[in-house]
Design a protein around this motif. Structure first.
Motif, PDB file in Angstrom:
ATOM      1  N   LEU A  64     -38.177   6.593   9.594  1.00  0.00           N
ATOM      2  CA  LEU A  64     -38.992   6.374   8.392  1.00  0.00           C
ATOM      3  C   LEU A  64     -38.927   7.583   7.470  1.00  0.00           C
ATOM      4  O   LEU A  64     -38.839   7.451   6.240  1.00  0.00           O
ATOM      5  N   ASP A  65     -38.962   8.782   8.044  1.00  0.00           N
ATOM      6  CA  ASP A  65     -38.836   9.999   7.235  1.00  0.00           C
ATOM      7  C   ASP A  65     -37.495  10.026   6.503  1.00  0.00           C
ATOM      8  O   ASP A  65     -37.418  10.432   5.340  1.00  0.00           O
ATOM      9  N   ASP A  66     -36.436   9.614   7.188  1.00  0.00           N
ATOM     10  CA  ASP A  66     -35.116   9.580   6.546  1.00  0.00           C
ATOM     11  C   ASP A  66     -35.109   8.612   5.359  1.00  0.00           C
ATOM     12  O   ASP A  66     -34.523   8.912   4.307  1.00  0.00           O
ATOM     13  N   ASP A  67     -35.757   7.460   5.516  1.00  0.00           N
ATOM     14  CA  ASP A  67     -35.833   6.495   4.420  1.00  0.00           C
ATOM     15  C   ASP A  67     -36.556   7.107   3.224  1.00  0.00           C
ATOM     16  O   ASP A  67     -36.128   6.956   2.075  1.00  0.00           O
ATOM     17  N   ARG A  68     -37.653   7.776   3.494  1.00  0.00           N
ATOM     18  CA  ARG A  68     -38.435   8.359   2.407  1.00  0.00           C
ATOM     19  C   ARG A  68     -37.699   9.511   1.737  1.00  0.00           C
ATOM     20  O   ARG A  68     -37.811   9.701   0.517  1.00  0.00           O
ATOM     21  N   CYS A  69     -36.953  10.287   2.525  1.00  0.00           N
ATOM     22  CA  CYS A  69     -36.189  11.395   1.948  1.00  0.00           C
ATOM     23  C   CYS A  69     -35.073  10.905   1.031  1.00  0.00           C
ATOM     24  O   CYS A  69     -34.638  11.628   0.140  1.00  0.00           O
ATOM     25  N   ALA A  70     -34.624   9.669   1.241  1.00  0.00           N
ATOM     26  CA  ALA A  70     -33.606   9.117   0.349  1.00  0.00           C
ATOM     27  C   ALA A  70     -34.160   8.970  -1.064  1.00  0.00           C
ATOM     28  O   ALA A  70     -33.444   9.172  -2.045  1.00  0.00           O
ATOM     29  N   PHE A  71     -35.427   8.623  -1.174  1.00  0.00           N
ATOM     30  CA  PHE A  71     -36.061   8.472  -2.489  1.00  0.00           C
ATOM     31  C   PHE A  71     -36.626   9.800  -2.999  1.00  0.00           C
ATOM     32  O   PHE A  71     -36.663  10.023  -4.204  1.00  0.00           O
ATOM     33  N   GLU A  72     -37.075  10.638  -2.078  1.00  0.00           N
ATOM     34  CA  GLU A  72     -37.663  11.923  -2.455  1.00  0.00           C
ATOM     35  C   GLU A  72     -37.125  12.987  -1.503  1.00  0.00           C
ATOM     36  O   GLU A  72     -37.685  13.228  -0.427  1.00  0.00           O
TER      37      GLU A  72
END
Length: 354
Positions: free
Chosen positions: A177-185
């Motif tokens: 989930l952190d990786d997904d969020r880091c893609a946007f931010e």
């Protein structure tokens, strides 16, 4: 000459600011005198004063880094990473309704937020939106400085995993989930209550004894994850991790030997012994040894139902005691829990080393 140049610089500044001819002439004469005392002409003194100052080591390093960072190769690499990031965001939007949904609290995060709410004091200043104090735990505080109240809140706020495999499953999902969020931010960091839960899970992955092959696989996945991190993984807990893994392997080996012996005694043959409870659905077949010359099976050894010997226990305890040489302080009770012995046994072995 440094002191003379400093005085020369002050007189020169006075000369340049002067508007009255007499003051300007007086300053010029003073400049000439100071320059002559230094063995230079006025022009030489001005040139020396205006010469570029040598760069400090820190400035030179910063400039070198800046030059390297802006080379065509580095710009191309950044552009490639950005293209990959944007492609990932497009793929993620096929799974999420929108970008807001990517950052929305999961059920787990919402439960942790609620459990930790009494410990959070939000900053009300207009320009400090999103900043908060968390039971005295700062943004830079790691797991070692995590307050007891925080640890208890995050462990009780969401069902606590009972096995190493369950802990790894939760940890892996949070990382994804952190990786997904880091893609946007790219600069995204989770809330501290989420980080606190992560730290608590890491302790399970480091130290909780494996009860099954699934647990052992999860522990290996955890170690592979640490090894794959781009930054250097910390070595502080390596001794504890390796000691825990060794104890896991010893227990699994003893279980294999026990079940192999039971199978031989019951007449079913050593080759069908299972090292995992039926409920796990995992069966490991132990192939009988064969002679390298004839290819025939060697006769099974009737060694009976084998339990951990005192030597086995002592070896496990010593491995955990040796971890203290790396600065890992473990109580006798904690060592006893990990090695599967009594605290009294640990105390006896510790005293024998004194």
């Amino acid at each position: 000459m440094t002191a003379g140049l400093e005085t020369f610089a002050k007189v020169r500044a006075l000369h340049d600011r002067a508007t009255i001819p007499g003051e300007k002439a007086s300053a010029a004469a003073r400049m000439k005198t100071l320059a002559r005392k230094a063995g230079m002409s006025v022009e030489q003194a001005v040139s020396k004063l205006d010469a570029p100052k040598p760069k400090t080591q820190a400035q030179a390093a910063a400039n070198a880094f800046s030059d390297f960072f802006h080379t065509p190769e580095m710009r191309a690499q950044r552009a490639e990473r950005e293209a990959v990031r944007l492609e990932k965001t497009r793929e993620l939007l096929k799974r999420y309704a929108n970008e807001e949904a990517v950052f929305a609290d999961t059920k787990r995060e919402a439960a942790l937020r609620m459990a930790c709410e009494p410990l959070v004091v939000w900053d009300t200043r207009p320009d400090w939106k999103g900043f908060y104090a968390f039971a005295g735990w700062t943004d830079h505080g790691g797991k070692d400085s995590m307050p007891t109240a925080v640890r208890e809140a995050v462990m009780s706020g969401w069902p606590w995993p009972e096995t190493v495999a369950a802990a790894w499953s939760e940890y892996e999902a949070a990382e994804a989930l952190d990786d997904d969020r880091c893609a946007f931010e790219p600069g995204y960091t989770p809330h501290r209550w989420v980080e606190a839960r992560r730290y608590a899970l890491e302790e399970v992955l480091d130290t909780q004894p494996a009860k099954s092959l699934n647990d052992l696989r999860a522990r290996m996945s955890w170690l592979e994850h640490l090894r794959s991190l781009e930054c250097q993984w910390t070595h502080d807990n390596d001794a504890v991790r390796l000691a825990t893994l060794r104890a896991d392997i010893e227990r699994m080996g003893a279980r294999l030997r026990d079940q192999d012996a039971e199978a031989v005694q019951s007449g079913h043959g050593a080759g069908q012994a299972s090292c995992e409870p039926p409920a796990e659905g995992i069966t490991i077949s132990v192939t009988p040894l064969r002679s390298p010359i004839s290819g025939t099976s060697n006769a099974p050894v009737q060694f009976g139902h084998r339990h951990r010997t005192n030597a086995d226990k002592r070896r496990d305890v010593l491995a955990l005691l040796n971890a203290e040489d790396s600065g890992i302080a473990l109580t006798d009770r904690e060592i006893a829990r990990r090695a599967g012995v009594s605290p009294t046994t640990v105390g006896t072995i510790r005293r024998s080393l004194a």
